[in-house]
Scaffold this active site. Structure first.
Site, PDB file in Angstrom:
ATOM      1  N   ASP A   1       3.265   1.555  -7.460  1.00 19.17           N
ATOM      2  CA  ASP A   1       2.430   2.552  -8.133  1.00 19.17           C
ATOM      3  C   ASP A   1       2.451   3.916  -7.479  1.00 19.17           C
ATOM      4  O   ASP A   1       1.757   4.824  -7.927  1.00 19.17           O
ATOM      5  CB  ASP A   1       0.978   2.050  -8.210  1.00 19.17           C
ATOM      6  CG  ASP A   1       0.303   2.041  -6.848  1.00 19.17           C
ATOM      7  OD1 ASP A   1       1.009   1.892  -5.827  1.00 19.17           O
ATOM      8  OD2 ASP A   1      -0.930   2.192  -6.802  1.00 19.17           O
TER       9      ASP A   1
ATOM     10  N   ASP B   1       5.087  -3.692  -4.219  1.00 18.01           N
ATOM     11  CA  ASP B   1       4.247  -2.962  -3.282  1.00 18.01           C
ATOM     12  C   ASP B   1       2.888  -3.657  -3.231  1.00 18.01           C
ATOM     13  O   ASP B   1       2.491  -4.346  -4.173  1.00 18.01           O
ATOM     14  CB  ASP B   1       4.099  -1.518  -3.783  1.00 18.01           C
ATOM     15  CG  ASP B   1       3.136  -0.719  -2.926  1.00 18.01           C
ATOM     16  OD1 ASP B   1       3.258  -0.775  -1.697  1.00 18.01           O
ATOM     17  OD2 ASP B   1       2.251  -0.076  -3.497  1.00 18.01           O
TER      18      ASP B   1
ATOM     19  N   ASP C   1       7.306   4.180  -3.776  1.00 15.80           N
ATOM     20  CA  ASP C   1       7.959   3.036  -4.419  1.00 15.80           C
ATOM     21  C   ASP C   1       9.100   3.448  -5.339  1.00 15.80           C
ATOM     22  O   ASP C   1       9.783   2.579  -5.892  1.00 15.80           O
ATOM     23  CB  ASP C   1       6.932   2.246  -5.240  1.00 15.80           C
ATOM     24  CG  ASP C   1       5.763   1.764  -4.404  1.00 15.80           C
ATOM     25  OD1 ASP C   1       6.013   1.249  -3.300  1.00 15.80           O
ATOM     26  OD2 ASP C   1       4.603   1.910  -4.841  1.00 15.80           O
TER      27      ASP C   1
ATOM     28  N   GLU D   1     -14.004   1.068   5.271  1.00 10.63           N
ATOM     29  CA  GLU D   1     -15.087   1.752   5.980  1.00 10.63           C
ATOM     30  C   GLU D   1     -16.103   2.343   5.016  1.00 10.63           C
ATOM     31  O   GLU D   1     -17.316   2.224   5.208  1.00 10.63           O
ATOM     32  CB  GLU D   1     -14.519   2.862   6.878  1.00 10.63           C
ATOM     33  CG  GLU D   1     -13.961   2.369   8.182  1.00 10.63           C
ATOM     34  CD  GLU D   1     -13.790   3.498   9.192  1.00 10.63           C
ATOM     35  OE1 GLU D   1     -13.924   3.215  10.381  1.00 10.63           O
ATOM     36  OE2 GLU D   1     -13.543   4.654   8.785  1.00 10.63           O
TER      37      GLU D   1
ATOM     38  N   THR E   1      -0.359  -2.089  -1.594  1.00  8.22           N
ATOM     39  CA  THR E   1      -1.505  -1.202  -1.730  1.00  8.22           C
ATOM     40  C   THR E   1      -1.488  -0.488  -3.069  1.00  8.22           C
ATOM     41  O   THR E   1      -0.565   0.243  -3.382  1.00  8.22           O
ATOM     42  CB  THR E   1      -1.514  -0.165  -0.589  1.00  8.22           C
ATOM     43  OG1 THR E   1      -1.432  -0.859   0.652  1.00  8.22           O
ATOM     44  CG2 THR E   1      -2.778   0.655  -0.641  1.00  8.22           C
TER      45      THR E   1
END
Length: 941
Positions: free
Chosen positions: A595, A377, A599, A462, A379
């Site tokens: 994580d 994964d 997943d 952001e 992210t």
């Protein structure tokens, strides 16, 4: 439309009707979910099934049953049953310890509307039709339809990283029909029903209708649904009607049942045990035929059919230890200890969160040493979901520092930027405009807690930009539907604020997947399914078609032809399907690491699943085989612990088979001498203690303490990992090579003493066997420790002491009368001492090989205390292994080892930020940000 799915969808569940504020007429699934491997009722049958799948356990169960037949077993009725029960008990205790109960999100609390008041309940008490309030920061307990929220127009933000791995916030909005229902009285007054589709696994699909009394029906879509496992963010509260609970929720529909995993080494061992069992049957058959011939000619027995079958069973039981029963309990202890080494490794301990590495199962330790395909994964796994404003370029001037080993600050710390503003540098207007845009052009919502401003951002990037602007004096303080308010440094006051700019990202999707895959495969030609310097990028929508039956093989061929494959925005089930496709069609070990709860599917599907204890909860960790706190720790987990465990386990298995084959093939040779009478060459207790005491320590030391080379060199030369990755140390050829070696040793150990030293005592065979197999363990040892010396030399001394005492205990202790005086007679025999020197020495010379490999070269240099890095170690292409190691090490590092910075020279490395925008949905970004007026008080519930 959801499009074509990657697998044939199961029959859609019946559409459901949910009644509002009244009892349901249909019984729905409850909200209880557990991730435990075993349950109280399922433990015994599930555990026994897993154990009996091991060929050795099945074989000894068969032997134990055969021993219960009267007058068949020459060794008694319980000599196999009791050890087998002991082994299963040890294995069961280990499984219970490893599978501690972990319940998925059932302990969290939420508010539940009942009897005109809010009540606090735990997740498993939530039921379909309940009206539940979730507050900011809480996870959603079930799938529910939005009624109203604290935000304008019943909007809310959710983070769905547990579902799809994305940390960027998703905007969801309830119907305008119910957005005004915010008080308890209004919510209790809701009357009607909600009709929707049955439970299914499509995360981004939902079809339903809300039918309130005295109102027109209102259609419901995915924008009105909040899914279990998502987290409410930037929203004070939201009220929803529960539609799917427990295993009906889309999160659990995308999850898979925890499989019973077996290592590749165990599968190979099982196959060899079956073949060895066939050899055992042949040995028993030959012995039975020999007994029949002997009885017919010597004793003139005419009817030998009944005796033949009894003899067959007798010889099967007599030779049963050709397959070592001690191997099972030895491997359990060895693997459990190896798992403890992983847990105790301080270099894989993350002090910031007090998180050590954890082996949640010890059955797959050696599998870590054979991984060929890695599924990760991104992210939160490859990244930490943490972003800081570190560097920027304004009007051609670079400001800020990149992280390095010597500069680890997480804040922007270049004073030159502010100084250029204060000193009215020629670029100061551009600087002010740049910082103003950072403070204005975003969808962040500011919230005040006392005198502190909390920035609620839809994405980490952001938030990093707004916080970075704040640290430089441009503070974003408030938002209204028509303006934003910032406080800027005095030099920039009065500067014209830019009009809000909306960033737009457009993605184009083509459904011509088959033609595209075919074209790519054709262009590769002979390079198809060979590693090329290519990368394949595919999104989840296209993947639906790529994983369909018609083009699945073409997609697999193309993927295997690339060095890396990146799949974007895929569902948990698609992750699992990709892993399963490679696992089934490619003969290689796969590892999946992640994580989040999204997943879990691929972690459970892969041969080895690794969970990271990150910022997305414990679902991945609880479903994994091994857990670590940082992705960088995977390097040592594989290259060191994995390779070492593989080396240790395979040596332990091969040695256990070797020493048993040596002993029990000697019994076969003795049968040719004693007329196949079923007599045994060695005394019964000596045979019984052979595996338990005399040769018990060597396999433990080989399986726990031995290592091919040092940790530093395993990491320094990752090329060494290919030895275990390609199963060079344990395969059919190696296994039968050890068995043939044992066969040769057994011939020499029996016939040489018998023919050359006939005038000596036959008990000398025992000495020669013990000494030979102990020396064999020494030959197999590559890293001598105090335990290795104790095991090899101590076992020999222990046998000698036992033999001396055992030859003198009768009649004081009424056992082994035929052993009386044996020690004195053997020790006084010169031929015994001559044989003790000649026989083991000749056998060990036969064992030694002179093949020089990369591993042996490193081992030799280590033994001479020479740095292997100074030697010329190159691969087949002539490339320095040191260079390859350096490159691989950098791959495993999250940050570059060193990055230079020069104020006078412009950096050539490109840097940028990813701005997250909502790509689809009922609410646009501009509509969202213009719906907020943070200067007004929000409604409370």
């Amino acid at each position: 439309m959801s499009g074509t799915t990657s697998q044939v969808d199961p029959i859609e569940a019946t559409a459901r009707t949910v009644l509002l504020n009244r009892a349901q007429t249909t019984k729905f699934c409850d909200n209880h979910v557990s991730t435990a491997k075993y349950g109280i009722l399922t433990f015994l049958p599930r555990f026994l099934y897993e154990q009996i799948r091991r060929a050795a356990n099945a074989f000894f169960l068969f032997i134990a049953l055969m021993q219960q037949i009267p007058d068949v077993s020459p060794t008694g009725r319980y000599t196999t049953l009791v050890p087998l029960i002991f082994i299963l008990t040890v294995a069961g205790i280990k499984e219970i310890i490893e599978d501690y109960v972990s319940i998925l999100l059932n302990g969290a609390l939420n508010y539940f509307l009942r009897n005109g008041a809010w009540q606090t309940i735990i997740w498993k008490q939530v039921a379909v039709g309940d009206m539940v309030k979730v507050t900011n920061g809480q996870h959603l307990p079930a799938d529910m339809v939005i009624v109203s929220s604290s935000e304008p127009q019943a909007m809310c933000y959710t983070e769905t990283s547990n579902l799809d791995g994305e940390t960027n916030l998703k905007i969801r909005q309830g119907l305008s029909l119910t957005a005004s229902f915010q008080s308890l009285e209004e919510l209790m007054a809701l009357s009607g029903r909600l009709e929707c589709e049955g439970p299914n696994r499509h995360l981004y699909d939902f079809t339903g209708t809300l039918r309130l009394d005295n109102h027109n029906p209102a259609p419901l879509g995915p924008d009105q649904v909040l899914l279990r496992g998502a987290q409410l963010r930037n929203t004070q509260w939201v009220v929803g009607i529960v539609v799917y609970t427990g295993h009906d929720s889309k999160l659990m529909q995308n999850s898979t049942k925890a499989p019973l995993k077996r290592s590749n080494v165990e599968r190979v061992t099982n196959m060899q045990i079956l073949v060895l069992f066939g050899i055992l049957l042949v040995m028993a058959l030959v012995s039975s035929i020999g007994a029949a011939i002997w009885n017919k000619h010597l004793y003139k027995i005419s009817d030998i059919s009944l005796n033949f079958w009894y003899n067959l069973l007798t010889f099967i039981i007599l030779y049963n230890n050709l397959i070592p029963i001690s191997l099972l309990v030895t491997l359990e202890v060895v693997k459990f200890t190896q798992a403890l080494f992983i847990n105790w490794d301080v270099e894989m301990y993350y002090a910031e969160t007090d998180t050590p590495a954890m082996a949640r199962t010890s059955n797959l330790n050696e599998e870590l040493g054979q991984v060929k395909y890695l599924f990760s994964d991104k992210t939160g796994t490859l990244t930490c979901n943490i972003m800081h404003f570190k560097k920027c370029t304004i009007a051609g001037i670079t400001y800020g520092h990149l992280p390095s080993t010597s500069h680890n600050s997480t804040e922007f710390d270049d004073p030159a930027l502010i100084q250029n503003i204060e000193k009215n540098h020629p670029t100061s207007p551009q600087i002010c405009e740049f910082l103003t845009m950072m403070a204005v052009c975003h969808t962040v919502v500011p919230e005040r807690e006392g005198n502190q401003i909390i920035f609620q951002a839809s994405s980490p990037d952001e938030g990093a930009l707004v916080k970075g602007a704040k640290s430089l004096g441009f503070v974003f303080t408030a938002r209204t539907p028509h303006s934003v308010i910032i406080e800027a440094v005095s030099i920039c006051r009065g500067f014209r604020l830019p009009v809000f700019t909306e960033f737009l990202c457009v993605a184009v999707f083509s459904s011509a997947t088959r033609a595209t895959l075919t074209a790519h495969c054709s262009s590769l030609g002979d390079s198809l399914r060979k590693e090329n310097e290519l990368a394949l990028i595919i999104d989840g929508q296209t993947l639906k078609y790529a994983l369909s039956f018609e083009v699945r093989q073409a997609f697999l061929d193309l993927a295997l032809s690339c060095k890396a494959v990146i799949c974007c925005r895929v569902s948990p089930l698609q992750k699992s399907e990709i892993v399963d496709m490679v696992k089934k069609h490619v003969k290689a070990i796969t590892l999946a690491i992640g994580d989040g709860a999204n997943d879990v599917g691929m972690i459970q599907t892969a041969h080895v699943g690794v969970g990271i204890s990150g910022n997305e909860g414990m679902q991945a960790t609880n479903s994994s085989d091994y857990s670590i706190a940082q992705f960088s720790y995977l390097e040592k987990l594989l290259l060191v612990h994995g390779a070492w465990s593989y080396n240790r386990v395979t040596k332990c298995i091969l040695y256990c088979f070797y020493k048993n084959v040596v002993l029990y093939i000697i019994e076969l040779w003795f049968a040719f001498v004693n007329g196949f009478s079923g007599q045994i060459l060695f005394e019964r207790w000596c045979i019984g203690l052979y595996n338990v005491i005399f040769t018990a320590l060597p396999p433990f030391t080989l399986g726990i303490f031995d290592r091919p080379c040092s940790q530093q060199n395993m990491l320094r030369f990752p090329q060494l990992y290919r030895i275990t990755q390609n199963a060079e140390g344990f395969n059919t050829k190696v296994f039968w090579g050890h068995c043939i070696n044992a066969l040769i040793h057994s011939i020499i150990l029996f016939w040489f003493p018998l023919k050359v030293l006939e005038h000596g005592n036959y008990r000398k065979h025992s000495h020669y066997v013990v000494v030979t197999v102990c020396l064999k363990a020494g030959m197999e040892t590559t890293a001598w420790t105090r335990f290795s010396h104790l095991a090899v030399w101590g076992s020999m001394v222990l046998w000698m002491l036992f033999f001396a005492v055992y030859s003198a205990i009768w009649p004081s202790i009424p056992i082994a009368p035929d052993m009386l005086g044996q020690a004195g007679r053997v020790m006084q025999c010169w031929s015994f001492w001559l044989g003790l020197i000649l026989v083991p020495t000749a056998l060990m010379y036969h064992t030694h090989t002179h093949i020089s490999t990369l591993l042996e070269e490193v081992q030799e240099l280590e033994a001479r205390a020479v740095d292997p890095g100074a030697a010329v170690l190159r691969d087949a292409s002539g490339r320095s292994l040191n260079e390859r190691a350096h490159l691989l090490t950098r791959v495993f590092r999250k940050m570059p080892s060193s990055v230079g910075r020069s104020n006078s020279v412009q950096q050539t490395v490109s840097h940028g930020y990813a701005f997250s925008q909502e790509e689809h949905g009922v609410v646009s970004q501009s509509q969202v940000v213009r719906s907020y007026d943070t200067t007004r008080q929000r409604p409370s519930l």
